[in-house]
Scaffold this active site. Structure first.
Site, PDB file in Angstrom:
ATOM      1  N   HIS A  96       0.807  -1.221   0.000  1.00  6.94           N
ATOM      2  CA  HIS A  96       0.000   0.000   0.000  1.00  6.94           C
ATOM      3  C   HIS A  96       0.839   1.270   0.000  1.00  6.94           C
ATOM      4  O   HIS A  96       0.406   2.303  -0.517  1.00  6.94           O
ATOM      5  CB  HIS A  96      -0.927   0.010   1.213  1.00  6.94           C
ATOM      6  CG  HIS A  96      -1.951  -1.074   1.187  1.00  6.94           C
ATOM      7  ND1 HIS A  96      -2.667  -1.449   2.301  1.00  6.94           N
ATOM      8  CD2 HIS A  96      -2.385  -1.877   0.182  1.00  6.94           C
ATOM      9  CE1 HIS A  96      -3.490  -2.435   1.994  1.00  6.94           C
ATOM     10  NE2 HIS A  96      -3.340  -2.715   0.716  1.00  6.94           N
ATOM     11  N   PHE A 126      -1.170  -8.361   4.599  1.00  5.58           N
ATOM     12  CA  PHE A 126       0.202  -7.848   4.514  1.00  5.58           C
ATOM     13  C   PHE A 126       0.286  -6.467   3.858  1.00  5.58           C
ATOM     14  O   PHE A 126       1.264  -6.153   3.172  1.00  5.58           O
ATOM     15  CB  PHE A 126       1.108  -8.843   3.770  1.00  5.58           C
ATOM     16  CG  PHE A 126       0.820 -10.278   4.096  1.00  5.58           C
ATOM     17  CD1 PHE A 126       0.827 -10.713   5.412  1.00  5.58           C
ATOM     18  CD2 PHE A 126       0.484 -11.189   3.109  1.00  5.58           C
ATOM     19  CE1 PHE A 126       0.543 -12.036   5.739  1.00  5.58           C
ATOM     20  CE2 PHE A 126       0.195 -12.512   3.422  1.00  5.58           C
ATOM     21  CZ  PHE A 126       0.223 -12.934   4.740  1.00  5.58           C
ATOM     22  N   CYS A 127      -0.709  -5.620   4.094  1.00 11.49           N
ATOM     23  CA  CYS A 127      -0.752  -4.277   3.492  1.00 11.49           C
ATOM     24  C   CYS A 127      -0.593  -4.357   1.978  1.00 11.49           C
ATOM     25  O   CYS A 127       0.048  -3.497   1.361  1.00 11.49           O
ATOM     26  CB  CYS A 127       0.312  -3.368   4.091  1.00 11.49           C
ATOM     27  SG  CYS A 127       0.061  -3.013   5.835  1.00 11.49           S
ATOM     28  N   ALA A 128      -1.170  -5.401   1.385  1.00 12.48           N
ATOM     29  CA  ALA A 128      -1.139  -5.598  -0.066  1.00 12.48           C
ATOM     30  C   ALA A 128      -2.451  -6.252  -0.484  1.00 12.48           C
ATOM     31  O   ALA A 128      -2.469  -7.325  -1.096  1.00 12.48           O
ATOM     32  CB  ALA A 128       0.061  -6.451  -0.461  1.00 12.48           C
TER      33      ALA A 128
END
Length: 430
Positions: free
Chosen positions: A142, A379-381
């Site tokens: 992100h 995972f911020c993705a």
């Protein structure tokens, strides 16, 4: 794959530069917390198996020692005439030179200390020329997806060559300033991206490239000059220096012309009816008292890894990650997430799902019953994890699509890897 080569379709000179071995001769440094014991079900204490390096790595002993040595003379930087201030300033500026050398930056590249990779990426976003279009893949963290005012999002490529072709086509269709943003190593799968080939394509279209190296630099040598990268960002807390510093390294002109990231003392030459900002991008974007100890810690980590040499580090990591992947592959119902297939080069990251269990359930069992630390989630993705899981939901009844991520580094052992594999096997066989 050469243990020191970042996977890519690279021009010959760049590939040769990356394959030059780094001298070695010192033992791999130890990490703090290697003897940590944690409680598990039944009240026992067991040695902690930290397999969550991709989130935050433990502190290297030489990093802790460098911070401890700097503390007695800690003082303000760039402003004081006293001995402690002068010494601390010298240490801070030496840290800048050390980090520049660590990534093989050009002599005139700016090295701006930030809080982390996200902070560094947002700083560059604030400095882009007016009208800049950013090209970014949906596989990114992100921090690379979100900061841009004007962006073109590209779908996850089916193979590395498609990534290069997609970037080529997107950049060709854009007028005005443009920036390609890409990771060097995926924080979800660990897979290495063809950053040299992508840099070549970007420059052919008059664009620049920013590489998120947060997951690469703890595992592989990076040479910014050989790869012809314009900007690189990474975090200390993933590089065994968890003291709150990151860095943005790259070409000065956009950074010197951009609005100061923070407005305050140190960023200005003079303040009166008009404000005169520093032309030098380093003070221009480091207003206020910087994180001196964080910078010293980051430099100490760079020094420690360089002194150890990458050959020994990469060899041990590849041994452990191969053991982990083969062990998980032998368990029915376990699925490893991968964009480009089992044989694609990667760093020490493995994300997986376990049939019949949510990712959170797996992580809680590993921690509570076996003393193993992993990461679970997206995972911020988020777009990338959803793409990898497809119609599957990672075992989550609410359809939130998540996975388990195990990641290794300095301090990881064969016992940690084997414990995780056997714990997952036990869980599946219940």
């Amino acid at each position: 794959m050469s243990t020191l080569t970042i996977f890519s379709s690279v021009p010959a000179r760049a590939a040769e530069a990356e394959a030059v071995p780094v001298a070695t001769g010192r033992p791999i440094p130890a990490v703090l917390g290697a003897d940590l014991e944690v409680p598990v079900k039944g009240g026992r204490l067991v040695g902690y198996a930290n397999l969550d390096y991709a989130a935050s790595a433990p502190c290297l002993e030489p990093v802790s020692a460098a911070v401890t040595a700097a503390l007695p003379a800690y003082s303000s930087v760039h402003r004081g005439a006293g001995y402690a201030s002068q010494l601390t300033t010298a240490r801070y500026e030496q840290a800048r030179h050390t980090v520049r050398a660590f990534v093989g930056a050009r002599p005139d590249d700016a090295v701006i200390f930030t809080r982390n990779t996200t902070d560094a990426t947002n700083l560059l976003a604030r400095c882009l020329p007016a009208g800049t279009t950013t090209v970014v893949f949906d596989t990114e963290h992100h921090a690379s997806l979100l900061p841009w005012e004007k962006s073109v999002r590209l779908a996850p490529p089916a193979f590395p060559g498609e990534a290069v072709r997609a970037a080529d086509a997107a950049l060709a269709g854009i007028d005005g300033p443009k920036l390609l943003v890409v990771t060097a190593a995926s924080n979800v799968t660990g897979e290495l991206w063809p950053i040299a080939a992508l840099a070549h394509v970007a420059h052919r279209h008059g664009a620049r490239i920013l590489v998120d190296a947060a997951q690469l630099v703890p595992h592989r040598r990076l040479n910014l000059t050989a790869l012809d990268l314009d900007y690189v960002a990474f975090s200390g807390h993933k590089l065994y220096a968890p003291f709150g510093a990151g860095v943005l390294i790259g070409r000065r002109d956009w950074l010197a012309d951009g609005e100061p990231y923070l407005k305050g003392g140190g960023a200005v030459r003079s303040v009166g009816d008009d404000t005169e900002w520093h032309d030098d991008p380093e003070p221009r974007h480091e207003a206020g008292t910087p994180n001196v100890l964080g910078a010293i810690a980051l430099a100490a980590a760079c020094d420690a890894l360089t002194a150890t040499g990458w050959t020994a580090l990469v060899r041990e990591e590849e041994r452990l990650i191969a053991r982990l992947r083969s062990g998980l592959a032998s368990i029915e119902g376990v699925r490893e997430l991968s964009l480009w297939g089992d044989d694609h080069p990667r760093v020490g990251i493995v994300s997986f799902t376990v049939a019949g269990y949510s990712a959170r359930e797996v992580a809680e069992v590993l921690s509570g019953e076996y003393g193993i630390g992993v990461r679970d989630g997206k995972f911020c993705a988020h777009p990338f994890v959803r793409h990898l899981l497809g119609e599957a939901d990672g075992g989550c009844e609410d359809g939130t699509a998540s996975a388990v991520r195990a990641s290794i580094g300095i301090g990881s052992t064969q016992e940690h890897v084997d414990r995780l594999v056997e714990a997952v096997r036990d869980l599946v066989n219940r």
